[in-house]
Motif scaffolding. Structure first.
Motif, mmCIF file in Angstrom:
data_model
loop_
_atom_site.group_PDB
_atom_site.id
_atom_site.type_symbol
_atom_site.label_atom_id
_atom_site.label_comp_id
_atom_site.label_asym_id
_atom_site.label_seq_id
_atom_site.Cartn_x
_atom_site.Cartn_y
_atom_site.Cartn_z
ATOM 1 N N GLY A 190 0.779 -1.239 0.000
ATOM 2 C CA GLY A 190 0.000 0.000 0.000
ATOM 3 C C GLY A 190 0.809 1.288 0.000
ATOM 4 N N PHE A 191 2.042 1.238 -0.466
ATOM 5 C CA PHE A 191 2.857 2.455 -0.533
ATOM 6 C C PHE A 191 2.629 3.234 -1.835
ATOM 7 C CE2 PHE A 191 6.082 2.226 2.879
ATOM 8 C CZ PHE A 191 5.834 0.952 3.372
ATOM 9 N N VAL A 192 2.039 2.539 -2.825
ATOM 10 C CA VAL A 192 2.034 3.101 -4.169
ATOM 11 C C VAL A 192 0.676 3.694 -4.505
ATOM 12 C CG1 VAL A 192 2.344 2.566 -6.611
ATOM 13 C CG2 VAL A 192 3.745 1.406 -4.880
ATOM 14 N N TYR A 193 0.675 4.853 -5.121
ATOM 15 C CA TYR A 193 -0.565 5.391 -5.668
ATOM 16 C C TYR A 193 -0.283 5.994 -7.028
ATOM 17 C CZ TYR A 193 0.981 10.097 -4.226
ATOM 18 O OH TYR A 193 1.681 11.268 -4.074
ATOM 19 N N ARG A 194 -1.349 6.148 -7.778
ATOM 20 C CA ARG A 194 -1.212 6.724 -9.097
ATOM 21 C C ARG A 194 -1.966 8.036 -9.065
ATOM 22 N NH1 ARG A 194 -3.665 5.673 -14.280
ATOM 23 N NH2 ARG A 194 -2.087 5.959 -15.888
ATOM 24 N N GLY A 195 -1.352 9.084 -9.477
ATOM 25 C CA GLY A 195 -2.056 10.349 -9.349
ATOM 26 C C GLY A 195 -1.550 11.412 -10.290
ATOM 27 N N LEU A 196 -2.385 12.439 -10.393
ATOM 28 C CA LEU A 196 -2.042 13.576 -11.231
ATOM 29 C C LEU A 196 -1.233 14.529 -10.365
ATOM 30 C CD1 LEU A 196 -2.681 14.802 -14.049
ATOM 31 C CD2 LEU A 196 -4.511 16.063 -12.918
ATOM 32 N N LYS A 197 -0.072 14.870 -10.839
ATOM 33 C CA LYS A 197 0.763 15.751 -10.045
ATOM 34 C C LYS A 197 1.714 16.505 -10.937
ATOM 35 C CE LYS A 197 1.597 14.481 -5.321
ATOM 36 N NZ LYS A 197 2.649 14.007 -4.421
ATOM 37 N N PRO A 198 2.061 17.704 -10.509
ATOM 38 C CA PRO A 198 3.093 18.388 -11.284
ATOM 39 C C PRO A 198 4.433 17.749 -10.986
ATOM 40 C CG PRO A 198 2.414 19.745 -9.434
ATOM 41 C CD PRO A 198 1.635 18.479 -9.342
ATOM 42 N N VAL A 199 5.120 17.353 -12.017
ATOM 43 C CA VAL A 199 6.440 16.774 -11.833
ATOM 44 C C VAL A 199 7.398 17.504 -12.767
ATOM 45 C CG1 VAL A 199 5.643 14.468 -11.178
ATOM 46 C CG2 VAL A 199 5.952 15.036 -13.602
ATOM 47 N N TYR A 200 8.679 17.380 -12.464
ATOM 48 C CA TYR A 200 9.655 17.903 -13.407
ATOM 49 C C TYR A 200 9.509 17.104 -14.684
ATOM 50 C CZ TYR A 200 12.044 20.209 -9.539
ATOM 51 O OH TYR A 200 12.364 21.002 -8.476
ATOM 52 N N TRP A 201 9.530 17.804 -15.774
ATOM 53 C CA TRP A 201 9.336 17.128 -17.042
ATOM 54 C C TRP A 201 10.348 17.630 -18.040
ATOM 55 C CZ3 TRP A 201 5.860 13.283 -18.254
ATOM 56 C CH2 TRP A 201 5.802 12.929 -19.611
ATOM 57 N N CYS A 202 11.040 16.685 -18.665
ATOM 58 C CA CYS A 202 11.989 17.081 -19.704
ATOM 59 C C CYS A 202 11.296 16.923 -21.039
ATOM 60 C CB CYS A 202 13.244 16.218 -19.645
ATOM 61 S SG CYS A 202 14.398 16.655 -20.968
ATOM 62 N N HIS A 204 12.549 17.513 -23.883
ATOM 63 C CA HIS A 204 13.492 16.969 -24.861
ATOM 64 C C HIS A 204 13.472 15.443 -24.797
ATOM 65 C CE1 HIS A 204 17.563 15.683 -26.190
ATOM 66 N NE2 HIS A 204 17.322 16.535 -27.158
ATOM 67 N N ASP A 205 13.512 14.915 -23.567
ATOM 68 C CA ASP A 205 13.516 13.463 -23.402
ATOM 69 C C ASP A 205 12.120 12.897 -23.213
ATOM 70 O OD1 ASP A 205 16.259 13.560 -23.562
ATOM 71 O OD2 ASP A 205 16.528 13.748 -21.394
ATOM 72 N N ARG A 206 11.139 13.779 -23.194
ATOM 73 C CA ARG A 206 9.741 13.381 -23.079
ATOM 74 C C ARG A 206 9.478 12.458 -21.897
ATOM 75 N NH1 ARG A 206 6.381 13.291 -27.747
ATOM 76 N NH2 ARG A 206 7.140 14.774 -29.295
ATOM 77 N N THR A 207 9.995 12.858 -20.759
ATOM 78 C CA THR A 207 9.751 12.020 -19.589
ATOM 79 C C THR A 207 9.704 12.849 -18.312
ATOM 80 O OG1 THR A 207 10.527 10.110 -18.318
ATOM 81 C CG2 THR A 207 12.210 11.588 -19.184
ATOM 82 N N ALA A 208 9.062 12.256 -17.310
ATOM 83 C CA ALA A 208 9.104 12.854 -15.984
ATOM 84 C C ALA A 208 10.484 12.632 -15.395
ATOM 85 C CB ALA A 208 8.050 12.201 -15.091
ATOM 86 N N LEU A 209 10.890 13.498 -14.506
ATOM 87 C CA LEU A 209 12.176 13.359 -13.849
ATOM 88 C C LEU A 209 11.959 13.392 -12.335
ATOM 89 C CD1 LEU A 209 14.235 15.968 -15.902
ATOM 90 C CD2 LEU A 209 14.333 13.490 -16.152
ATOM 91 N N ALA A 210 12.815 12.679 -11.647
ATOM 92 C CA ALA A 210 12.775 12.750 -10.183
ATOM 93 C C ALA A 210 13.580 13.967 -9.744
ATOM 94 C CB ALA A 210 13.366 11.491 -9.578
ATOM 95 N N GLU A 211 13.409 14.352 -8.494
ATOM 96 C CA GLU A 211 14.192 15.478 -7.972
ATOM 97 C C GLU A 211 15.678 15.230 -8.190
ATOM 98 O OE1 GLU A 211 11.892 13.821 -5.944
ATOM 99 O OE2 GLU A 211 10.435 15.260 -6.735
ATOM 100 N N ALA A 212 16.076 13.979 -8.025
ATOM 101 C CA ALA A 212 17.496 13.656 -8.129
ATOM 102 C C ALA A 212 18.016 13.780 -9.556
ATOM 103 C CB ALA A 212 17.757 12.249 -7.612
#
Length: 1003
Positions: A190-202, A204-212
RNA sequence: GGAGCCGUGCCUCAAUGGUCACAGGAGCGGAUUUAUAAUCCGAGAUCUGCUGCGGACACAGCAGGUGGGGGUUCAAGUCCCCCCGGCUCCGCCA
């Protein structure tokens, strides 16, 4: 040959030369190392010897020390940061092994992820679009494998030991299966959820990015002030505004977010003012920023009509500057009063604060910027037949068009360019955007139970676990604690293909995933058998039982999720995929996890400081979530490698000194020596120059070892070793010194203070050995009969010093120590390589406490310095020559005279490298001293003696020079045809069985 | 904005609060043909103040001096505070 003889025109004598009777050093250990040529040969030897396997075999039954390797990314040749990293790890593994641990080392590689996928994309070009996914994955796999091979070769080249034939790879089938298993673990708990959220997005690479995966770099953005006209009743704010044209002004550096602007945020507690501009319009801005805004927007002379709290502006309405949309006044305490206007344009789809604010006010977070960054205008807010000019453009291209549109409509009050730090994609270095999208998250606020049953959160347990780990240096603990405490939920999904699929089935009806442990187990097995590709190649009908129905809505139509996992998730589960799963490690690791029993192994993670937000971080989270504890007991961090300009050498920049280039030109050993020379906890500088320095030190060390080995020629330890009690005092002293050094070095290895080992070995070799002991010993080694006890005494110590030192340097000088090993006097049962030996035991080097002996000799070293100074003075007076041409008079007094007299003349002469020594007491022997030094000198000494305990004077040695040992004595005689041989040498020759040579018969 | 690291001779650097601050490199001076593609020895801290001299230079000696300034202590390169300089990490929303 005999130069002087032939110069005199005398025919060369065939008689044996006196010089030939000396026992000079003899060894096959070459002075010149030829490291670039010889190191590869030694590597091949180790391979054929099966050294790593032998080490494992030798370690069986010993307590385990586990250094778990953080996987480098397999997309290029290694750089100096890698060399530092792997070099340090190798020091740890080797020193722990020699300290008596079983220290297996299974290196690893991080193989999935964007950089490789991008490279492969570039190579494949248009072909990629026509290729089936598994074929592209195959290409990625091959690409990664290529660099796994290259890096392995390079790490081995610099002498790192490990299980290089079978390293762990995050792309291995088994690893991929474990990664998926870990994900399912999170999902099922139960740690995982799917949701709409603003994330860093590249885009150029067409992907979400983590903070790291975000790095801040400078970026120039438009900086604009935009008018938002008030559409609600201004009198509600202040009576003075009734009937006036009122607006607020927002400041933004991202004009492209304006089409998504839904609200304007004010700080509830700030003071705001209504300013009347020269134009007659009234503007609402923060009081603290009014002056600044008036200037930036050229409002001219302004007049304050009202002053009020921001809270008053909630739920006002404004008109969007170019869309048919009403903008809501909202409150947010993230609004700051140091830049901008105090009114913040809010686009819930494009900012974290905006998003959460939007949630509070029920604003629509739908993102109308696609994965490629193209803006699609909201049809509900655009009623004209022609779409706006920015429609369909990417955000950077849209910026100037939107600015122009604002200007056209008179909504642009001020503008310019702003250079500021802005988030960029760490892989492609393009600026990133915020974009609200559907992503998979691991919630840090997941409720969990502690071992004692108490309720808490995932985040809290992670923080508690950090506290149980030893962080070195200690400030790392605070750093990672702060990160965990403040980090947002972990966005683990990526919209790419080169990685481990988030292998879940989503209900077409309600978009929720099926969570079914048995089903999941089956997919893990599938991955185990066929790899992650199976997710793409196996049809849904085959994967999913026909009867499957959504537990939430009862729907029976499903689709496969196509996102993959964040690569930090991959490497973050290495404790599970490797430590728990690898047969070489699992047993020890489970002892560690249980934390029970007598011998709980240490588990060390040793990486660069950047891994506090990377591998240390993700590993901690996964292990805490799935096993309830940190995956390590000890975390050590290295600083950054800087180039000569002081710039950081980083993974992404790849600048700086190339370790393989150094290995090829100077030797891998030189790279290792550099690693040992730096205090890795701090940032370290590297340059060609510093490498050269290490190369020079290497030469010195090598030569010292060569001399040691050369003088051990003919020494058979079992036969010739002199018992400790019978050693000459000087030799005993050296053993005490060696024991002292050994104790220190062992402690430094224990504490990973490799630079101190480097320093101490360096100093010992140069100061204690080369400049002192070995120099002093030359007389005894060369001129005494090889079998004499005095010489054997020295050899015993030289042998023990060499045996100890070669082991002590073996973790660092991996190649050379092994080479030295081959040249040591043979000993029964000696290990095939120094690396199979253990560190020396201090008490076996010298049985007593070294401290008092070292203290006593300290006094003598001051005397030696004084004597050398005296000889130098004497030389300057014009007499030339070496110490042996000198006779030394030492003036001392009282106890010190007694102390010096307790030392035999021979010892004294040897210790000082002179031909004769006279020790006189300033007062008791004044007559003799006056004789030797002259009245004047004596009186001078007497008057200046107060602050000293001794003085030394040198003069030409009296007597005759012995042609064999070069000492000046009174008792030389001819030995056959050899003229002027001192009695000591004569008896040595006798002992050696060399009869006095007789002249050749006349020709 | 927050956190942290570093600053010692021309260069690279060492030093559990405790001798006269380690050692190497470069440069200088010297020795050695018995480690010789090697080895050994010596001088050597930028600066400030004071003393020696009638005074200046030079020289010699003394004291201080580990980026600068305070403090704690019998004792500080080391511990504490402030400042200066260099670097790194974290954060960075319009």
């Amino acid at each position: 040959m005999n130069k002087s003889a032939s110069q005199n025109g005398v025919p060369m004598s065939p008689a044996p030369e006196l010089k030939a009777t000396l026992t000079l050093p003899q060894t096959a250990f070459a002075m010149k190392a030829n490291l670039p040529q010889n190191e590869p040969l030694r590597l091949a030897r180790w391979t054929s010897l099966g050294l790593y396997e032998k080490l494992r075999k030798a370690g069986r039954g010993r307590p385990v020390y586990l250094l778990h390797d953080g996987p480098p990314y397999a997309n290029g040749p290694i750089h100096l940061g890698h060399a530092l990293n792997k070099g340090l790890k190798d020091f740890v593994v080797k020193s722990k092994t020699m300290a008596g641990f079983d220290a297996p080392y299974v290196p690893g590689y991080d193989c999935h992820g964007l950089p490789i996928e991008i490279k492969v994309d570039e190579k494949l070009g248009h072909k990629k679009l026509e290729m089936p996914v598994p074929a592209v994955l195959e290409a990625c796999r091959a690409y990664a494998q290529k660099y796994v091979g290259l890096q392995t070769e390079q790490f081995e080249r610099i002498g790192c030991f490990g299980r290089w034939e079978t390293p762990y790879k995050t792309m291995a089938r088994g690893y991929e299966a474990r990664t998926l298993e870990a994900f399912y673990g999170f999902l099922e708990k139960g740690f995982v959820y799917r949701g709409l959220k603003p994330v860093y997005w590249c885009i150029h690479d067409r992907t979400a990015l983590a903070e790291a995966e975000v790095e801040y770099e400078n970026h120039t953005s438009p900086s604009i002030y935009v008018r938002y006209r008030l559409t609600s009743d201004p009198a509600a704010i202040a009576p003075a505004l009734a009937g006036r044209q009122v607006s607020t002004i927002v400041w933004t550096t991202t004009p492209w977010t304006l089409p998504a602007s839904l609200a304007v945020a004010f700080h509830p507690d700030f003071d705001y003012v209504a300013l009347e501009a020269e134009s007659g319009e009234v503007y609402l801005v923060a009081a603290a920023l009014a002056e600044q805004v008036a200037a930036a927007c050229r409002l001219g002379h302004t007049k304050q009509l009202a002053r009020f709290k921001g809270a008053l502006l909630e739920r006002l309405t404004f008109q969007h500057p170019f869309l048919e949309r009403s903008i809501l006044g909202v409150l947010g305490d993230y609004v700051t009063a140091d830049t901008g206007t105090g009114a913040v344009h809010t686009a819930p789809a494009h900012g974290a604060d905006d998003f959460y604010t939007g949630q509070r006010y029920s604003l629509d977070p739908t993102c109308r910027v696609d994965a490629g960054g193209h803006i699609h205008v909201d049809p509900a807010a655009w009623h004209l037949a022609q779409p706006p000019a920015f429609d369909g453009l990417n955000v950077w291209k849209a910026n100037p068009i939107i600015v122009a549109m604002l200007e056209e409509r008179g909504a642009l009050l001020g503008g310019g360019q702003l250079e500021h730090s802005y988030p960029h994609c760490w892989r492609c270095h393009h600026p990133v955007i915020f974009r609200a999208t559907e992503q998979w998250f691991i919630s840090l606020e997941t409720p969990v139970k502690r071992a004692d049953g108490s309720e808490t959160t995932f985040r809290q347990v992670a923080i508690e676990e950090i506290d149980k780990v030893i962080w070195d240096p200690a400030w790392g603990k605070e750093r990672i604690t702060n990160m965990i405490a403040t980090r947002p939920d972990w966005c683990i999904s990526r919209q790419r293909i080169w990685g481990v699929p988030i292998a879940v089935f989503l209900c077409e009806g309600c978009n929720l995933p099926i969570v079914d442990a048995a089903l999941n187990r089956g997919i893990v097995d599938l991955f185990e058998r066929e790899g992650a590709e199976a997710w793409h190649t196996t049809p849904l009908e085959v994967l999913l039982p026909a009867a499957a129905a959504c537990a939430h809505c009862g729907g029976t139509a499903f689709r496969k999720e196509t996102d993959i996992l964040d690569v930090w998730f991959d490497s973050g589960v290495s404790w599970l995929a490797v430590c728990e799963s690898d047969p070489d490690l699992s047993q020890a690791y489970s002892l560690f996890q249980k934390g029970e029993g007598r011998e709980v192994p240490e588990v060390l993670y040793l990486e660069g400081g950047d891994q506090h937000r990377g591998w240390f971080h993700s590993s901690l989270l996964t292990s805490v979530a799935l096993r309830g504890r940190a995956p390590y007991s000890h975390v050590a961090t290295a600083g950054w490698t800087l180039d000569e300009q002081g710039r950081a050498m980083s993974k992404s920049l790849g600048n700086g000194v190339d370790p393989i280039d150094i290995a090829n030109r100077m030797g891998g050993e030189i790279v290792r020596l550099w690693v040992a020379s730096v205090d890795f906890r701090e940032d370290t500088a590297a340059s060609e120059n510093l490498m050269q320095r290490c190369a020079e030190l290497y030469k010195k060390l090598r030569n010292t070892f060569r001399f040691l080995l050369g003088n051990l020629h003919g020494f058979v330890p079992a036969r010739d070793r002199v018992p400790e009690a019978e050693l000459l005092p000087l030799d005993r002293y050296m053993l005490a010194r060696t024991r002292d050094l050994t104790e220190k070095i062992l402690a430094w290895y224990e504490a990973f203070e490799f630079h101190r080992v480097y320093q101490a070995v360096n100093e010992f070799a140069i100061v204690d050995l080369s400049a002192f002991y070995l120099d002093v010993l030359k007389d005894r080694m060369y001129t005494f009969a090889p079998t004499s006890t005095a010489r054997r005494s020295a050899q015993t110590v030289l042998w023990q010093v060499t045996e100890a030192l070669v082991r002590l340097v073996a973790p660092i000088l991996t190649f050379t120590a092994d080479e030295i090993w081959e040249h040591l006097p043979a000993v029964e049962g000696r290990e095939a390589s120094v690396h199979l030996a253990l560190f020396p035991k201090p008490e076996e080097i010298f049985s007593g406490d070294p401290a008092p002996i070292l203290a006593e000799w300290q006094k003598l070293f001051a005397l030696r310095d004084e004597v050398f100074r005296a000889i130098e003075d004497w030389r300057k007076e014009g007499s030339v020559g070496k110490g042996l041409e000198a006779s030394v008079t030492i003036v001392a007094s009282g106890d010190f005279t007694q102390f010096l007299r307790s030392i035999s003349k021979d010892r004294m002469q040897e210790f000082l490298n002179v031909s004769s020594v006279f020790v006189g007491d300033l007062y008791a022997d004044s007559g003799e001293l006056r004789n030797l030094l002259g009245d004047q000198a004596y009186d001078l000494i007497k008057s200046t003696f107060a602050n000293r305990s001794f003085r030394a004077f040198a003069s030409r040695a009296i007597g005759t020079k012995c042609n064999r040992c070069w000492r000046y004595t009174h008792d030389t005689a001819n030995y056959g045809i050899w003229q002027n041989v001192c009695t000591r040498c004569q008896s040595a020759l006798c002992e050696m069985g060399i009869a006095p040579p007789q002249p050749e018969a006349e020709k």
